[in-house]
Design an enzyme around this catalytic site. Structure first.
Site, PDB file in Angstrom:
ATOM      1  N   ASN A 158      -4.236  16.746 -18.578  1.00 36.02           N
ATOM      2  CA  ASN A 158      -3.648  16.070 -17.423  1.00 36.02           C
ATOM      3  C   ASN A 158      -2.323  15.437 -17.819  1.00 36.02           C
ATOM      4  OD1 ASN A 158      -2.905  14.375 -15.380  1.00 36.02           O
ATOM      5  ND2 ASN A 158      -4.965  13.633 -14.939  1.00 36.02           N
ATOM      6  N   CYS A 214      -0.593  13.012 -13.600  1.00 38.56           N
ATOM      7  CA  CYS A 214      -0.763  11.854 -12.721  1.00 38.56           C
ATOM      8  C   CYS A 214       0.467  10.951 -12.750  1.00 38.56           C
ATOM      9  CB  CYS A 214      -1.999  11.065 -13.112  1.00 38.56           C
ATOM     10  SG  CYS A 214      -3.463  11.795 -12.407  1.00 38.56           S
ATOM     11  N   ASN A 216       0.423  18.900  -9.824  1.00 37.29           N
ATOM     12  CA  ASN A 216      -0.251  17.625  -9.701  1.00 37.29           C
ATOM     13  C   ASN A 216       0.423  16.894  -8.534  1.00 37.29           C
ATOM     14  OD1 ASN A 216      -1.491  15.021 -10.247  1.00 37.29           O
ATOM     15  ND2 ASN A 216      -1.944  15.837 -12.288  1.00 37.29           N
ATOM     16  N   THR A 217       0.061  15.659  -8.317  1.00 35.53           N
ATOM     17  CA  THR A 217       0.544  14.968  -7.116  1.00 35.53           C
ATOM     18  C   THR A 217       1.989  14.504  -7.254  1.00 35.53           C
ATOM     19  OG1 THR A 217      -0.424  12.955  -7.985  1.00 35.53           O
ATOM     20  CG2 THR A 217      -1.722  14.200  -6.376  1.00 35.53           C
ATOM     21  N   CYS A 274      10.339  25.495  28.623  1.00 29.83           N
ATOM     22  CA  CYS A 274      10.406  24.109  28.163  1.00 29.83           C
ATOM     23  C   CYS A 274      11.827  23.729  27.772  1.00 29.83           C
ATOM     24  CB  CYS A 274       9.451  23.865  26.998  1.00 29.83           C
ATOM     25  SG  CYS A 274       9.923  24.697  25.471  1.00 29.83           S
ATOM     26  N   CYS A 286      10.025  26.616  19.190  1.00 29.43           N
ATOM     27  CA  CYS A 286       9.346  27.121  20.384  1.00 29.43           C
ATOM     28  C   CYS A 286       7.854  26.829  20.283  1.00 29.43           C
ATOM     29  CB  CYS A 286       9.571  28.630  20.526  1.00 29.43           C
ATOM     30  SG  CYS A 286       8.663  29.338  21.921  1.00 29.43           S
TER      31      CYS A 286
END
Lengths: 436, 443
Positions: A135, A138, A203-204, A349, A392
């Site tokens: 890891n 983090c 990872n984040t 629209c 759209c």
């Protein structure tokens, strides 16, 4: 029937869907539930050294929602496991024995000393797990202590730790990369240099989810204060896809196995990661939002799609889209398209008109026809930017249609079927003249 | 056909409360957020074009979605100070929601009416209005009638700094909002709360019990005030021209609707077991549905033409049918059947259209009735004006700015010619007239 079995750096799993290292894989109880639901593997929540870390006792998560509170992005300030190392190791061993057909990868994070890594690897090996994931990702909390993304942001550290790990274990080593870096290829190359078997990403992402307008504090808020956390969920998928593709097509890392992570919510997302070079797909936020059962939709969707297209093994798909990822300079400048509005589908629209008129190329007309609102593309102005398509609200009402012959009414130039890109364009000061 | 069965207390106390509860309960905060998310924020939006008061609907919906309901309310009230009542009573299914592109796309328009109510309710809960008076101009304007047209006109004039006196014939201001709308569309005294909200701007005095031609005259008002706005609505009711119309048990729907609105105890209201309603407009629907809700066993609307020609919207017709009201088309009343001076039934004739002309087929039938409601339209009574004003089709002739044939007199709402007979159209009349009056007074 398509075969979803996966062999990722020697780690076998019945399907490519793994739960990423995170709260859902923190305990035997959760992991057993995940396996019962059908997950192909898990990366156990990151283990560290004793004494184990502690977590905050206030909110650990923040989110952004759509109007109907569909969770679009999640962030967290949770640290690695906050349980004793031996408790985790005992549970990992037990679960792997019971569920031997599933992938059991253990995520690790210890201080940057070879002895620390050697010691924990030895203990983890005893669980008979299939591999380890380092890891280095983090972005919160642990990075303040010189771990997680603090390591992942320095390629030299990545290479060094990967090398230590390979020297101290027979298990496959996966390096998990942080996206909080300028060029994702650098840490990936470092991992490869260090001998790592694979990388996993992303990872984040560093993030503050919101600022509370009453308390003037970041959210999630702990006793009036907040800190940046790791961002994940559907909103990060495009960032992750791009980073995975960078590694998949980089000359130095080409062919290195990748475990894809980042906003994978359904089988389509997972397949996109596979096509862009991932061998397995790691999931967290979707499971945390909807529970473990979603894996059944994922396997079913992937199987169905493969059966329909005549693919039988995932190996046929891994990286299949990579050759189509290129640099901007190689895009075909002779390719000409024009937006086309399907008047039968148009609901009048006017969003395409507002977008084009206010912010783009004034290439959509707004003139009533037979007493009704009517919007039409002006080919003389349309640069085929695709903004109208994206704003759209009706699916496939506006499409981009390629011009294959005739003259582009915008430029007055004849459609040239030959491929030509920026590298040879006359406006490019650095254009290379074809060799004589 | 025996003696008529007309009685109150047909239902339990709880049943009255349940039957006359809010027809469309308000949206919760989350529902409003989800619904606002459905709006596409159209360019030059069709919904806004369809709104008689041209409310910037996409903008107020976006403001709701961004957690700014009071900003949304201001957007609405800028165009329509009675936006709260209009959110409740507008036939949105034939106005903004019919024009909504999601109606085109999927048959499910954005719930504009309910979103408008969400925003306006939020403003009403604050107990204040978002507008302030301009410095006093010293000019005074008389407004006749405290209905939607008069209130809207008075509010806009007050905003411009003029002093306004509203003369109202009835006890309470509000006009049809107070006396005419079905009870389940305006619950919890909303009409009076809205009047208070409108008057909250200041500079408006309401004189009650002052009817034109009785306590006040047009000539007197013109002398006393710098300008006059007429918004007194319709005082007359169309007649059936059938025998025994004056019989007991034959009632004007508008009167009974007003009684329902003013009733403190709905159980005291007497309603027939068998009720017939003659007419095809909103009033017919309102009286039929409310008779049913008061406990009538069988309620039938009789209309001389087909469903498409009914003035009541498709939604209103469906509402009536859902509540158990039967609608009989292509029938016309011939004669009220009476016994001992009391109505016991109605003789009707089938109708047909031949070469664009409506006529009876000659075939008749009889229906049992304990009560018969006439809901065949109201008329303008011009007597108090004493030929001072030019009329057009029986109502006061006005130009685009709602000015009458007299230079200092304006008119709007149902009493003016060319209107749509809608609350929202009356509000628009009032606003337009106010702007024109302001221009006149500023010249």
């Amino acid at each position: 029937m398509a075969d979803l079995r996966t062999n990722f750096v020697g780690i076998k799993s019945p399907n490519p869907f793994w739960l990423a290292s995170a709260p859902p894989t923190d305990k035997e109880y959760n992991v057993v539930r995940a396996f019962k639901a059908g997950w192909g593997g898990v990366v156990w929540k990151t283990l560290g050294e004793d004494p184990h870390v502690v977590n905050v006792n206030g909110p650990r998560y923040g989110a952004i929602h759509s109007g109907d509170r569909r969770l679009l992005g999640l962030n967290n300030i949770e640290l690695i496991t906050d349980r004793p190392l031996q408790t985790n190791l005992d549970e990992i061993k037990r679960v792997k024995r019971e569920w031997s057909d599933r992938a059991m990868v253990v995520s690790l994070m210890v201080p940057c000393e070879e002895t620390n890594w050697a010691n924990i690897l030895k203990r983890v090996e005893e669980t008979d797990c299939d591999g380890v994931e380092l890891n280095f990702g983090c972005p919160h909390g642990m990075s303040e202590r010189g771990m997680g993304s603090a390591v992942g942001q320095v390629p030299e550290y990545i290479e060094m730790v990967a090398r230590w790990c390979k020297a101290n274990t027979r298990m496959p080593v996966i390096v998990k990369l942080t996206p909080n870096i300028t060029d994702i290829r650098k840490p990936a190359r470092a991992a490869k240099q260090g001998g790592a078997d694979a990388v996993s990403l992303i990872n984040t992402i560093n993030s503050i989810m919101s600022i509370n307008l009453d308390s003037f504090a970041p959210e999630p808020t702990i006793d009036g204060k907040g800190t940046h956390g790791g961002y994940c969920g559907p909103a990060v998928k495009p960032i992750a896809l791009s980073m995975v593709s960078e590694i998949a097509r980089d000359k130095e890392t080409q062919g290195m196995p990748i475990s894809g992570i980042g906003g994978i919510t359904n089988w389509r997302d997972a397949l996109e990661f596979i096509l862009i070079g991932a061998g397995t797909a790691q999931v967290c936020t979707a499971a945390m939002t909807y529970g473990f059962k979603i894996v059944q939709e994922m396997t079913s969707g992937l199987e169905q799609w493969m059966d329909e297209r005549g693919f039988s093994h995932l190996d046929e798909l891994i990286g299949k889209a990579v050759p189509n990822v290129t640099d901007w300079q190689y895009l075909n400048l002779n390719y000409i398209a024009k937006a086309h509005i399907d008047q039968d589908k148009c609901i009048q629209c006017g969003r395409c008109y507002a977008a084009c008129e206010d912010t783009s190329h004034q290439a959509i007309s707004n003139a009533p026809k037979n007493g009704k609102r009517h919007f039409e593309v002006i080919d003389e102005e349309c640069v085929a930017c695709n903004l109208c398509v994206e704003v759209c609200p009706v699916e496939s009402c506006i499409t981009m249609v390629q011009m294959t012959k005739g003259t582009d009414p915008r430029t007055g130039r004849k459609i040239d079927k030959k491929y030509a890109n920026w590298t040879t364009h006359p406006n490019n000061p650095a254009a290379k003249v074809a060799a004589e | 056909m025996g003696h008529p069965d007309i009685a109150g207390r047909r239902l339990s106390k709880d049943a009255y409360a349940k039957n006359f509860a809010d027809l469309h309960p308000p949206l919760s905060a989350h529902e409003a957020l989800v619904e606002s998310d459905r709006c596409y924020f159209c360019y030059d939006a069709p919904c806004q074009q369809a709104c008689p008061t041209s409310i910037d609907i996409p903008m107020f919906i976006r403001q709701i979605g961004a957690g700014n309901p009071l900003g949304a309310a201001e957007t609405i009230f800028e165009q329509n100070i009675l936006g709260g009542m209009c959110a409740r009573v507008c036939p949105t299914e034939t106005l903004c929601e019919e024009a909504c592109v999601r109606e085109t796309a999927e048959g499910k328009p954005v719930k504009i009416g309910l979103l408008q109510r969400y925003a306006t309710d939020a403003q009403m809960r604050t107990g204040r209005q978002p507008f302030q008076r301009a410095p006093a101009t010293g000019k005074s304007v008389a407004v006749v009638g405290a209905g939607p047209a008069g209130l809207a006109c008075a509010h806009r004039l007050a905003m411009h700094g003029h002093d306004v006196t509203i003369f109202e014939a009835r006890k309470k201001p509000g006009g049809l909002n107070e006396y005419g709308i079905a009870a389940y569309k305006s619950v919890d005294g909303f009409a009076q709360a809205e009047v208070d909200f409108v008057l909250g701007i200041g500079g408006i005095t309401v004189e009650r019990g002052k009817a034109l031609g009785k306590q006040i005259t047009l000539e007197g008002l013109r002398k006393e005030f710098d300008a006059v706005f007429l918004g007194m609505g319709l005082q007359g009711v169309n007649a059936l021209n059938s025998k025994h119309e004056a019989t007991d048990g034959v009632e004007d729907a508008v009167d009974y609707i007003a009684e329902i609105r003013q009733a403190k105890d709905l159980g005291k209201l007497k309603v027939g077991r068998n009720v017939l309603v003659i007419g095809g407009g909103m009033t017919a629907i309102d009286i039929a549905v409310q008779s049913k809700l008061l406990g009538a066993e069988d309620v039938t609307i009789l209309y001389r033409r087909g469903a498409e020609q009914m003035k009541a919207s498709g939604f209103e017709q469906q509402l009536a049918q859902t509540k158990g009201v039967k609608i009989k088309h292509w029938v016309s009343p011939r004669k009220v059947l009476a016994k001992d001076g009391k109505a016991i039934g109605l003789e009707c004739e089938y109708t047909e259209e031949k070469k664009g002309k409506l006529g009876g087929t000659g075939e008749t039938f009889r229906l049992k009735a304990d009560m018969i409601f006439k809901a065949i339209g109201q008329t303008f009574v011009p007597d108090p004006m004493k030929d001072a004003l030019v009329l057009d089709g029986g109502r006061i002739k006005v130009d685009a700015s709602r000015r009458t044939s007299l230079p200092d007199v304006w008119a709007g709402g149902d009493c003016a010619a060319g209107g749509q007979d809608l609350t929202v159209a009356a509000v628009d009349d009032g606003c337009r007239a106010a702007e024109s009056i302001h221009e006149f007074l500023s010249a």
